[in-house]
Design an enzyme around this catalytic site. Structure first.
Site, PDB file in Angstrom:
ATOM      1  N   CYS A   2       8.227 -33.626 -46.676  1.00 55.80           N
ATOM      2  CA  CYS A   2       7.890 -32.482 -47.504  1.00 55.80           C
ATOM      3  C   CYS A   2       9.117 -31.628 -47.786  1.00 55.80           C
ATOM      4  CB  CYS A   2       6.843 -31.623 -46.779  1.00 55.80           C
ATOM      5  SG  CYS A   2       5.435 -32.562 -46.149  1.00 55.80           S
ATOM      6  N   SER A 372      14.875 -47.912 -42.792  1.00 53.21           N
ATOM      7  CA  SER A 372      16.254 -48.277 -43.109  1.00 53.21           C
ATOM      8  C   SER A 372      17.072 -48.395 -41.825  1.00 53.21           C
ATOM      9  CB  SER A 372      16.859 -47.223 -44.039  1.00 53.21           C
ATOM     10  OG  SER A 372      18.211 -47.495 -44.319  1.00 53.21           O
TER      11      SER A 372
END
Length: 599
Positions: A2, A372
């Site tokens: 967010c 990742s």
């Protein structure tokens, strides 16, 4: 993930327009939902990218306990939500959702700042205690999620991104000597805690702060410490395997489609292999560039092309893999250099930034969340400068050995401290924890680990967060689990350097999760374009800047040095192994755009 923003002005009426502007500036971080809290002198704003408990995780979230009312805005993800929830249930708490926001809010209500000791995750958050009229602010241990702030005349302002702060009318974009030093002598890295813009600071990872009665108090709650390592090599390897598996599995929890970035390198391949084993089926994503197969040239830093190894991983993992290969055009890389500055609010790593920005836009079409392999190199000692004894022993940051003050405008050479970077380096060394009986080599490797952890890794985490969140993509980084960082910091260098290989310990620990060729592939960094068209295009762009006397870059940079940059292929990278001459030119294009945009 967010965006959060807000301010507290004691005994002041809230300016609703200002908080709306701050919220709007973060809309790309949270395109799904938004919310506001307005109180007596306080305003909190939230923009939400829905990943967990899509219906019940709305913010700001409010909880009343006793006479106090707690309001939270939170950016991040807890990876041990259930453990924290169960601990609170055991002492009488009940829950209305399965969101981590509610768990975090009630954990703070119970434990105050000590709640941070129980959290495993990536986060930045603010909790306003309405009755006490104070703000509690915190950032995760490693600083994966951003948190910037501004303190002025007894008022406190905060936001996930600098652009949100600058959208408030009380805060103006200003440049000072420190700003120029950061851009010209440190960039695209930053000194921890520095927001580059004059008056804008950063809450450093592992710290929390309390703002009350017009005063801000900051405290450290976590840091890397060197402790005696009693495990032998095999025990260490087993512990590493457990930590990597556990961290990755925890970060696969999601209520939206999830995938992994797969380059065919060691780190991303480990994450992908574990994810595939855990989920059964998986989306994977890779980035490449037009005509890279034609123009690729092997180098010390980039010895091999990725595509061969991506295919080896796909073959190894078998059915259930849906792979998306994103091929970027050279013109798009150049054109997106400026949008990458919009995303970061600062000059970045040139096309290393713009490529991730474009890549994330494509990933968003299929997945909102991805994992990742970032941060393994810093924690396990994977970069070339860990093993290059000459570079390793230089009295400077090993990724930035170029003499940079020659690029300063002549008028600034007497004003800007040319030893600015060296002083930041010396300050960083003072933070290093090392046992007194450590050998000279072990002491230096602890220094290298801490330098990389505090500086180089933060640049990559900034890049990862801003470029991905600009398209509403959450990228998680399992190797940034603080337990991995804590444990590995005390592991002897001879273990990390097992068989004389970069990340030798990690290779040994995860040997059953990768095919032989990928397991022993020489380290290869994030892929970049090798197409000579890129150098040609950015050179033409910089020449236009140099030919325009009103270009703001020419007020801080030496024109002759920039002209030399256009005709000299400097073998010494500007920053790390990826920023060679084309990326250095791209960086100065971004600096010029940044100056024009903000000042």
């Amino acid at each position: 993930m967010c965006g959060i923003a807000g301010f507290l002005k004691t005994n002041s009426k809230v300016d609703e327009k200002s908080i709306f502007q701050m919220q709007h500036a973060l809309k790309r971080r949270g395109p799904d939902q938004d919310g506001l809290y307005l109180g007596n002198g306080a305003a909190l704003a939230h923009t939400r990218l829905s990943v967990i408990d899509l219906e019940n995780g709305r913010q700001p979230m409010i909880y009343r306990r006793g006479e106090e009312k707690y309001i939270i805005v939170y950016n991040g993800e807890l990876y041990n939500t259930e453990e924290v929830r169960n601990r609170l249930k055991n002492i009488g708490y009940t829950f209305e959702s399965h969101s981590d926001t509610e768990v975090l809010l009630k954990s703070y209500a119970e434990h105050k700042e000590k709640c941070l000791d129980y959290l495993n995750g990536i986060f930045s958050f603010a909790i306003f205690e309405e009755r006490s009229n104070r703000l509690f602010l915190a950032r995760d241990r490693i600083g994966v999620k951003p948190f910037f702030y501004h303190l002025k005349n007894g008022a406190f302002y905060f936001a996930s991104e600098i652009k949100s702060l600058l959208s408030h009318p009380d805060i103006k974009a200003k440049l000072d000597e420190k700003s120029i030093s950061e851009i010209m002598l440190m960039g695209p890295g930053r000194t921890p805690g520095c927001g580059v813009f004059s008056g804008i600071e950063e809450l450093i990872g592992g710290h929390y702060a309390i703002f009350a009665n017009g005063e801000l108090k900051i405290k450290k709650y976590w840091e890397l410490k060197h402790v005696h390592h009693s495990d032998n090599f095999e025990q260490t390897s087993e512990k590493v395997q457990y930590l990597v598996l556990d961290a990755t599995k925890r970060q696969l929890v999601s209520d939206v489609p999830i995938g992994t970035f797969l380059s065919g390198g060691l780190d991303s391949s480990i994450i992908t292999s574990v994810a595939k084993q855990e989920l059964g089926s998986l989306m994977t994503f890779s980035v490449d560039y037009e005509e890279n197969d034609k123009f690729f040239q092997s180098s010390v830093f980039t010895p091999e092309n990725d595509m061969t190894y991506i295919q080896k991983m796909r073959d190894f993992l078998g059915d259930g893999i849906t792979h998306h290969r994103v091929i970027l055009k050279t013109e798009d890389l150049v054109n997106s250099l400026y949008e990458a500055v919009d995303a970061r609010d600062l000059p970045g790593m040139g096309d290393i930034d713009s490529s991730l920005l474009l890549f994330s836009k494509e990933v968003k079409k299929y997945a909102t969340c991805s994992l990742s392999g970032e941060c393994a190199d810093e924690i396990f000692g994977g970069y070339p400068w860990f093993r290059d004894e000459q570079v390793r022993n230089l009295d400077t940051f090993p990724w930035s050995v170029l003499k940079r003050d020659e690029f300063l405008h002549d008028d600034l050479k007497e004003v800007i401290d040319k030893d600015y970077s060296k002083k930041r380096y010396e300050e960083a060394l003072k933070q290093v924890s090392v046992l007194k009986n450590s050998s000279p080599l072990e002491k230096r490797m602890k220094e290298m680990s801490r330098l990389n952890f505090d500086y180089f890794m933060q640049t990559l985490l900034d890049r990862k967060d801003r470029m991905s969140m600009y398209s509403g993509v959450e990228v998680r980084v399992p190797f940034c689990d603080y337990r991995i960082a804590e444990y590995l910091y005390s592991v002897p260098w001879e273990f990390k350097d097992y068989l004389g290989r970069e990340k030798g310990l990690l290779r040994h620990a995860m040997k059953n999760y990768l095919p032989h060729d990928v397991l022993y592939r020489k380290k290869s960094p994030y892929p970049k374009t090798h197409n000579p068209k890129f150098l040609s295009l950015v050179s033409a762009e910089l020449k236009k800047v140099l030919d325009n006397a009103s270009s703001p870059l020419l007020k801080i940079a030496n024109k002759k040095s920039l002209e030399n940059l256009l005709v000299t292929n400097n073998p010494v990278p500007w920053y790390g192994q990826l920023m060679t001459t084309p990326q250095t030119i791209a960086y100065f294009l971004q600096v010029n755009y940044w100056l024009k945009k903000f000042f």
